[in-house]
Design a protein around this motif. Structure first.
Motif, short mmCIF file in Angstrom:
data_model
loop_
_atom_site.label_atom_id
_atom_site.label_comp_id
_atom_site.label_asym_id
_atom_site.label_seq_id
_atom_site.Cartn_x
_atom_site.Cartn_y
_atom_site.Cartn_z
N GLY A 167 0.79 -1.23 0.00
CA GLY A 167 0.00 0.00 0.00
C GLY A 167 0.82 1.27 0.00
O GLY A 167 0.26 2.36 0.04
N HIS B 63 -0.19 7.62 -1.50
CA HIS B 63 -1.41 6.86 -1.24
C HIS B 63 -1.22 6.04 0.02
O HIS B 63 -1.11 4.81 -0.04
CB HIS B 63 -1.73 5.94 -2.43
CG HIS B 63 -1.82 6.65 -3.73
ND1 HIS B 63 -2.96 7.26 -4.18
CD2 HIS B 63 -0.88 6.87 -4.68
CE1 HIS B 63 -2.73 7.81 -5.36
NE2 HIS B 63 -1.48 7.60 -5.67
N ARG C 50 -1.78 3.75 3.05
CA ARG C 50 -2.77 2.73 3.38
C ARG C 50 -3.70 2.39 2.23
O ARG C 50 -4.84 1.97 2.44
CB ARG C 50 -3.58 3.13 4.62
CG ARG C 50 -2.74 3.33 5.87
CD ARG C 50 -3.54 3.92 7.02
NE ARG C 50 -4.46 4.99 6.69
CZ ARG C 50 -4.11 6.26 6.47
NH1 ARG C 50 -2.86 6.63 6.54
NH2 ARG C 50 -5.03 7.17 6.18
N ALA C 51 -3.25 2.54 0.99
CA ALA C 51 -4.09 2.21 -0.17
C ALA C 51 -4.20 0.70 -0.33
O ALA C 51 -3.24 -0.03 -0.08
CB ALA C 51 -3.49 2.82 -1.44
N ALA C 52 -5.36 0.26 -0.74
CA ALA C 52 -5.53 -1.17 -1.05
C ALA C 52 -4.70 -1.48 -2.29
O ALA C 52 -4.57 -0.65 -3.19
CB ALA C 52 -7.00 -1.46 -1.32
N SER D 106 -4.99 0.03 -6.03
CA SER D 106 -5.89 1.19 -6.01
C SER D 106 -5.11 2.49 -5.89
O SER D 106 -3.92 2.51 -5.63
CB SER D 106 -6.86 1.08 -4.84
OG SER D 106 -6.22 1.47 -3.64
N GLU E 1 -6.39 4.78 -3.73
CA GLU E 1 -7.11 5.30 -2.55
C GLU E 1 -6.22 6.23 -1.72
O GLU E 1 -5.00 6.16 -1.79
CB GLU E 1 -7.54 4.14 -1.65
CG GLU E 1 -8.53 3.21 -2.28
CD GLU E 1 -8.81 2.01 -1.39
OE1 GLU E 1 -9.94 1.54 -1.43
OE2 GLU E 1 -7.91 1.56 -0.66
N HIS E 2 -6.88 7.03 -0.91
CA HIS E 2 -6.23 7.88 0.09
C HIS E 2 -5.19 8.81 -0.54
O HIS E 2 -4.13 9.05 0.01
CB HIS E 2 -5.57 7.05 1.20
CG HIS E 2 -6.45 6.00 1.78
ND1 HIS E 2 -7.59 6.30 2.49
CD2 HIS E 2 -6.37 4.66 1.74
CE1 HIS E 2 -8.16 5.18 2.87
NE2 HIS E 2 -7.46 4.17 2.43
N GLU E 3 -5.53 9.36 -1.68
CA GLU E 3 -4.61 10.21 -2.42
C GLU E 3 -4.27 11.47 -1.62
O GLU E 3 -5.16 12.15 -1.12
CB GLU E 3 -5.30 10.59 -3.74
CG GLU E 3 -4.41 11.17 -4.75
CD GLU E 3 -5.12 11.23 -6.08
OE1 GLU E 3 -4.69 10.51 -6.99
OE2 GLU E 3 -6.11 11.98 -6.19
#
Length: 148
Positions: A66, A83, A85-87, A90, A92-94
């Protein structure tokens, strides 16, 4: 030896993608026409002290835990996209960060809030670059799984 002065230095921006075309040029091996290289030949910089035409530099760091990030350097500006903790696979959390490297080479002052339009434009270019490179990328061992 004898072609590059000891202690010679340059502030021409370069990226690891420049290593292959530079080594091929130094070895006098033609670049394959069926496989264009992304980097540039740095021999004019190394052997003649010349500069290169300005160009944006893009890169991405991928890992399965991640810790994904991407960056774009364009002249004195640098956009970093993390990112945390991004899955896997993905975006995520940009979290965007924007720096002006000529006045802040240590990237200590994030200018995102004072230059949101520049950050948005650079971010769009970074996303376009990433999509284009993924369309033709060679799968890498340990890389993030694809949606397929």
């Amino acid at each position: 030896p004898g072609r590059i002065a000891p202690g010679a230095a340059s502030d021409v921006p370069a990226i690891t993608l420049d290593v292959m075309p530079t080594l091929l040029a130094l070895a006098q091996v033609p670049i394959p026409l069926d496989r264009p290289l992304d980097g540039r030949d740095l021999t004019p910089v190394l052997l003649e002290g010349k500069s290169l035409p300005p160009r944006p530099l893009y890169w991405a760091s991928l890992s399965n835990n991640g810790a994904r990030s991407e960056a774009l350097r364009d002249g004195t500006w640098k956009l970093v996209v993390n990112h945390p903790r991004a899955a896997p696979g993905s975006f995520e959390h940009e979290r965007l960060e924007l720096y002006r490297l000529d006045s802040d080479p240590g990237e200590q002052v994030d200018l995102l809030e004072s230059h949101p339009d520049r950050a948005a434009q650079m971010h769009a270019r970074l996303r376009e670059w990433y999509a284009a490179t993924q369309a033709t990328a060679t799968p890498q061992l340990g890389g993030w799984p694809t949606a397929n």
